[in-house]
Design a protein around this motif. Structure first.
Motif, PDB file in Angstrom:
ATOM      1  N   SER A 144       0.772  -1.248   0.074  1.00 52.25           N
ATOM      2  CA  SER A 144      -0.097   0.052  -0.128  1.00 52.25           C
ATOM      3  C   SER A 144       0.886   1.174   0.187  1.00 52.25           C
ATOM      4  O   SER A 144       0.533   2.325  -0.384  1.00 52.25           O
ATOM      5  CB  SER A 144      -1.096  -0.049   1.285  1.00 52.25           C
ATOM      6  OG  SER A 144      -0.274   0.131   2.331  1.00 52.25           O
ATOM      7  N   ASN A 145       2.058   1.178   0.617  1.00 49.64           N
ATOM      8  CA  ASN A 145       3.033   2.220   0.486  1.00 49.64           C
ATOM      9  C   ASN A 145       3.255   2.564  -1.005  1.00 49.64           C
ATOM     10  O   ASN A 145       3.548   3.844  -1.203  1.00 49.64           O
ATOM     11  CB  ASN A 145       4.109   1.954   1.455  1.00 49.64           C
ATOM     12  CG  ASN A 145       3.796   2.351   2.910  1.00 49.64           C
ATOM     13  OD1 ASN A 145       2.874   3.052   3.167  1.00 49.64           O
ATOM     14  ND2 ASN A 145       4.725   1.843   3.817  1.00 49.64           N
ATOM     15  N   ILE A 146       3.613   1.485  -1.711  1.00 46.82           N
ATOM     16  CA  ILE A 146       4.055   1.712  -3.093  1.00 46.82           C
ATOM     17  C   ILE A 146       3.022   2.570  -3.866  1.00 46.82           C
ATOM     18  O   ILE A 146       3.204   3.354  -4.580  1.00 46.82           O
ATOM     19  CB  ILE A 146       4.326   0.451  -3.643  1.00 46.82           C
ATOM     20  CG1 ILE A 146       5.848  -0.317  -3.118  1.00 46.82           C
ATOM     21  CG2 ILE A 146       4.530   0.502  -5.298  1.00 46.82           C
ATOM     22  CD1 ILE A 146       5.906  -1.591  -3.584  1.00 46.82           C
ATOM     23  N   LYS A 147       1.914   2.137  -3.495  1.00 49.39           N
ATOM     24  CA  LYS A 147       0.491   2.839  -4.001  1.00 49.39           C
ATOM     25  C   LYS A 147       0.557   4.317  -3.859  1.00 49.39           C
ATOM     26  O   LYS A 147       0.399   5.182  -4.576  1.00 49.39           O
ATOM     27  CB  LYS A 147      -0.732   2.094  -3.878  1.00 49.39           C
ATOM     28  CG  LYS A 147      -0.930   0.844  -4.809  1.00 49.39           C
ATOM     29  CD  LYS A 147      -2.211   0.102  -4.341  1.00 49.39           C
ATOM     30  CE  LYS A 147      -2.217  -1.293  -5.135  1.00 49.39           C
ATOM     31  NZ  LYS A 147      -3.651  -1.818  -4.854  1.00 49.39           N
ATOM     32  N   ASP A 148       0.731   4.533  -2.459  1.00 47.95           N
ATOM     33  CA  ASP A 148       0.518   5.963  -1.898  1.00 47.95           C
ATOM     34  C   ASP A 148       1.604   6.842  -2.769  1.00 47.95           C
ATOM     35  O   ASP A 148       1.729   8.019  -2.761  1.00 47.95           O
ATOM     36  CB  ASP A 148       0.712   5.873  -0.268  1.00 47.95           C
ATOM     37  CG  ASP A 148      -0.654   5.314   0.248  1.00 47.95           C
ATOM     38  OD1 ASP A 148      -1.490   5.274  -0.502  1.00 47.95           O
ATOM     39  OD2 ASP A 148      -0.303   5.003   1.381  1.00 47.95           O
ATOM     40  N   LEU A 149       3.040   6.129  -2.685  1.00 51.08           N
ATOM     41  CA  LEU A 149       4.045   6.866  -3.130  1.00 51.08           C
ATOM     42  C   LEU A 149       3.785   7.291  -4.635  1.00 51.08           C
ATOM     43  O   LEU A 149       4.236   8.264  -4.922  1.00 51.08           O
ATOM     44  CB  LEU A 149       5.318   5.934  -3.219  1.00 51.08           C
ATOM     45  CG  LEU A 149       6.088   5.871  -1.735  1.00 51.08           C
ATOM     46  CD1 LEU A 149       7.100   4.943  -1.422  1.00 51.08           C
ATOM     47  CD2 LEU A 149       6.496   7.272  -1.075  1.00 51.08           C
ATOM     48  N   ASP A 150       3.292   6.314  -5.498  1.00 44.27           N
ATOM     49  CA  ASP A 150       2.827   6.483  -6.816  1.00 44.27           C
ATOM     50  C   ASP A 150       1.875   7.491  -6.834  1.00 44.27           C
ATOM     51  O   ASP A 150       2.246   8.685  -7.877  1.00 44.27           O
ATOM     52  CB  ASP A 150       2.263   5.182  -7.501  1.00 44.27           C
ATOM     53  CG  ASP A 150       3.397   4.335  -7.843  1.00 44.27           C
ATOM     54  OD1 ASP A 150       4.542   4.600  -8.192  1.00 44.27           O
ATOM     55  OD2 ASP A 150       2.866   3.195  -8.009  1.00 44.27           O
ATOM     56  N   LEU A 210      11.276  -0.546  -1.889  1.00 45.93           N
ATOM     57  CA  LEU A 210       9.950  -1.230  -1.710  1.00 45.93           C
ATOM     58  C   LEU A 210       9.809  -2.172  -2.607  1.00 45.93           C
ATOM     59  O   LEU A 210       9.516  -3.433  -2.469  1.00 45.93           O
ATOM     60  CB  LEU A 210       8.904  -0.236  -1.326  1.00 45.93           C
ATOM     61  CG  LEU A 210       9.213   0.392   0.035  1.00 45.93           C
ATOM     62  CD1 LEU A 210       7.559   1.348   0.110  1.00 45.93           C
ATOM     63  CD2 LEU A 210       8.964  -0.437   1.256  1.00 45.93           C
ATOM     64  N   VAL A 211      10.024  -1.641  -3.836  1.00 48.69           N
ATOM     65  CA  VAL A 211       9.881  -2.777  -5.157  1.00 48.69           C
ATOM     66  C   VAL A 211      10.777  -3.974  -4.927  1.00 48.69           C
ATOM     67  O   VAL A 211      10.309  -5.077  -5.580  1.00 48.69           O
ATOM     68  CB  VAL A 211       9.866  -1.819  -6.410  1.00 48.69           C
ATOM     69  CG1 VAL A 211       9.969  -2.860  -7.458  1.00 48.69           C
ATOM     70  CG2 VAL A 211       8.390  -0.846  -6.409  1.00 48.69           C
ATOM     71  N   ARG A 212      11.891  -3.176  -4.872  1.00 48.10           N
ATOM     72  CA  ARG A 212      13.126  -4.667  -4.840  1.00 48.10           C
ATOM     73  C   ARG A 212      12.962  -5.416  -3.627  1.00 48.10           C
ATOM     74  O   ARG A 212      12.740  -6.691  -3.947  1.00 48.10           O
ATOM     75  CB  ARG A 212      14.413  -3.666  -4.429  1.00 48.10           C
ATOM     76  CG  ARG A 212      15.497  -4.090  -5.367  1.00 48.10           C
ATOM     77  CD  ARG A 212      17.005  -3.756  -5.185  1.00 48.10           C
ATOM     78  NE  ARG A 212      17.116  -2.915  -3.880  1.00 48.10           N
ATOM     79  CZ  ARG A 212      17.073  -1.482  -4.037  1.00 48.10           C
ATOM     80  NH1 ARG A 212      17.197  -0.656  -5.097  1.00 48.10           N
ATOM     81  NH2 ARG A 212      17.268  -0.968  -2.776  1.00 48.10           N
ATOM     82  N   GLN A 213      12.307  -4.926  -2.700  1.00 46.91           N
ATOM     83  CA  GLN A 213      11.938  -5.924  -1.582  1.00 46.91           C
ATOM     84  C   GLN A 213      11.034  -6.771  -1.818  1.00 46.91           C
ATOM     85  O   GLN A 213      10.873  -8.139  -1.472  1.00 46.91           O
ATOM     86  CB  GLN A 213      11.573  -5.064  -0.171  1.00 46.91           C
ATOM     87  CG  GLN A 213      11.366  -5.882   1.009  1.00 46.91           C
ATOM     88  CD  GLN A 213      11.195  -4.958   2.409  1.00 46.91           C
ATOM     89  OE1 GLN A 213      10.413  -3.945   2.124  1.00 46.91           O
ATOM     90  NE2 GLN A 213      11.894  -4.951   3.309  1.00 46.91           N
ATOM     91  N   ARG A 214       9.777  -6.135  -2.342  1.00 44.86           N
ATOM     92  CA  ARG A 214       8.674  -6.988  -2.913  1.00 44.86           C
ATOM     93  C   ARG A 214       9.210  -7.992  -3.918  1.00 44.86           C
ATOM     94  O   ARG A 214       8.684  -9.257  -3.584  1.00 44.86           O
ATOM     95  CB  ARG A 214       7.504  -6.075  -3.369  1.00 44.86           C
ATOM     96  CG  ARG A 214       6.304  -6.898  -4.004  1.00 44.86           C
ATOM     97  CD  ARG A 214       5.190  -5.983  -4.478  1.00 44.86           C
ATOM     98  NE  ARG A 214       5.546  -5.354  -5.613  1.00 44.86           N
ATOM     99  CZ  ARG A 214       5.099  -4.457  -6.261  1.00 44.86           C
ATOM    100  NH1 ARG A 214       3.841  -3.916  -5.766  1.00 44.86           N
ATOM    101  NH2 ARG A 214       5.520  -3.795  -7.420  1.00 44.86           N
ATOM    102  N   ARG A 216      12.724   5.655  -2.045  1.00 41.42           N
ATOM    103  CA  ARG A 216      11.967   4.652  -1.243  1.00 41.42           C
ATOM    104  C   ARG A 216      11.158   3.784  -2.037  1.00 41.42           C
ATOM    105  O   ARG A 216      10.935   2.386  -1.728  1.00 41.42           O
ATOM    106  CB  ARG A 216      11.129   5.574  -0.633  1.00 41.42           C
ATOM    107  CG  ARG A 216      10.103   5.029   0.356  1.00 41.42           C
ATOM    108  CD  ARG A 216      10.675   4.362   1.656  1.00 41.42           C
ATOM    109  NE  ARG A 216      11.309   5.218   2.751  1.00 41.42           N
ATOM    110  CZ  ARG A 216      10.946   5.672   3.461  1.00 41.42           C
ATOM    111  NH1 ARG A 216       9.555   5.627   3.951  1.00 41.42           N
ATOM    112  NH2 ARG A 216      11.595   6.440   4.306  1.00 41.42           N
ATOM    113  N   LYS A 217      10.563   4.083  -3.194  1.00 43.16           N
ATOM    114  CA  LYS A 217       9.781   3.141  -4.119  1.00 43.16           C
ATOM    115  C   LYS A 217      10.597   2.131  -4.620  1.00 43.16           C
ATOM    116  O   LYS A 217      10.141   0.932  -4.537  1.00 43.16           O
ATOM    117  CB  LYS A 217       9.162   4.161  -5.115  1.00 43.16           C
ATOM    118  CG  LYS A 217       8.141   3.359  -5.881  1.00 43.16           C
ATOM    119  CD  LYS A 217       7.565   4.040  -6.990  1.00 43.16           C
ATOM    120  CE  LYS A 217       7.089   3.361  -8.138  1.00 43.16           C
ATOM    121  NZ  LYS A 217       6.663   4.032  -9.394  1.00 43.16           N
ATOM    122  N   GLU A 218      11.744   2.588  -5.153  1.00 47.45           N
ATOM    123  CA  GLU A 218      12.635   1.485  -5.454  1.00 47.45           C
ATOM    124  C   GLU A 218      13.091   0.445  -4.642  1.00 47.45           C
ATOM    125  O   GLU A 218      13.010  -0.886  -4.828  1.00 47.45           O
ATOM    126  CB  GLU A 218      13.723   2.207  -6.085  1.00 47.45           C
ATOM    127  CG  GLU A 218      14.783   1.262  -7.072  1.00 47.45           C
ATOM    128  CD  GLU A 218      15.982   2.451  -7.602  1.00 47.45           C
ATOM    129  OE1 GLU A 218      16.933   2.227  -7.206  1.00 47.45           O
ATOM    130  OE2 GLU A 218      15.401   3.147  -8.505  1.00 47.45           O
TER     131      GLU A 218
END
Length: 185
Positions: free
Chosen positions: A41-47, A155-159, A151-153
């Motif tokens: 959900s943080n990735i969506k908020d960051l987008d 989180l996406v790498r972690q996902r 931050r998004k990068e």
């Protein structure tokens, strides 16, 4: 009948191994202190915030200033113009504050000091001070875009790492169930 029974056992092994791998992933992420659903959900908020900031940087600020019109020469009108410009700068700077809130770096004193500076510029009809403040806000927005991208990068790498681990665990658990305690005869 034997063929149907073997197909049911294979389907059961696939589903059971998938569920087990999913539970293991959430267990590992909980042990590491990460909440996978919150990160998604943080990735969506960051987008969403990134889109808002990019929209302001790519013409939104210029459109706002253009709507105010030309700077008047006479003092009472100039003061009103400066007050409107300060209001627009304050609204645009809220996007950087929103990013700071998301990153737990929000400082009320900084925001209050910035607001007081804008009010003092508008009361004294200081156009140069307001334009300098607008340049500062633009730099803050560009910095926010860079911070959000990083931050998004992350989180996406972690996902992606957790997804890869999920598939590896799924295959491993499937083979374990195929040779282990759930064995078709």
């Amino acid at each position: 009948m034997l063929r149907l029974n073997r197909d049911v056992v294979i389907i059961f092994k696939v589903i059971a191994s998938c569920l087990t791998a999913g539970f293991l992933i959430f267990f590992f992420s909980a042990l590491s202190g990460e909440d996978l659903l919150k990160n998604h959900s943080n990735i969506k908020d960051l987008d969403r915030v990134l889109g808002d900031i990019s929209g302001e940087l790519n013409g939104g600020i210029d459109r706002r200033i253009g709507q105010l019109g030309e700077v008047p020469k006479k003092n009472p009108y100039r003061r009103f113009y400066c007050a409107e410009l300060a209001k627009e700068i304050h609204e645009v700077s809220y996007l950087t504050e929103k990013q700071k809130i998301m990153f737990d770096a929000y400082n009320v004193r900084d925001f209050e000091a910035k607001s007081k500076r804008l009010v003092s510029y508008s009361e004294s009809a200081d156009m140069d001070g307001l334009m300098n403040e607008l340049d500062i806000v633009k730099r803050e927005l560009k910095n926010s875009v860079n911070l959000i991208d990083k931050r998004k990068e992350k989180l996406v790498r972690q996902r992606s790492a957790y997804l890869l681990l999920f598939f590896i665990l799924w295959i491993t658990v499937y083979f374990y169930y195929g040779r282990g305690f759930i064995r078709g005869r």
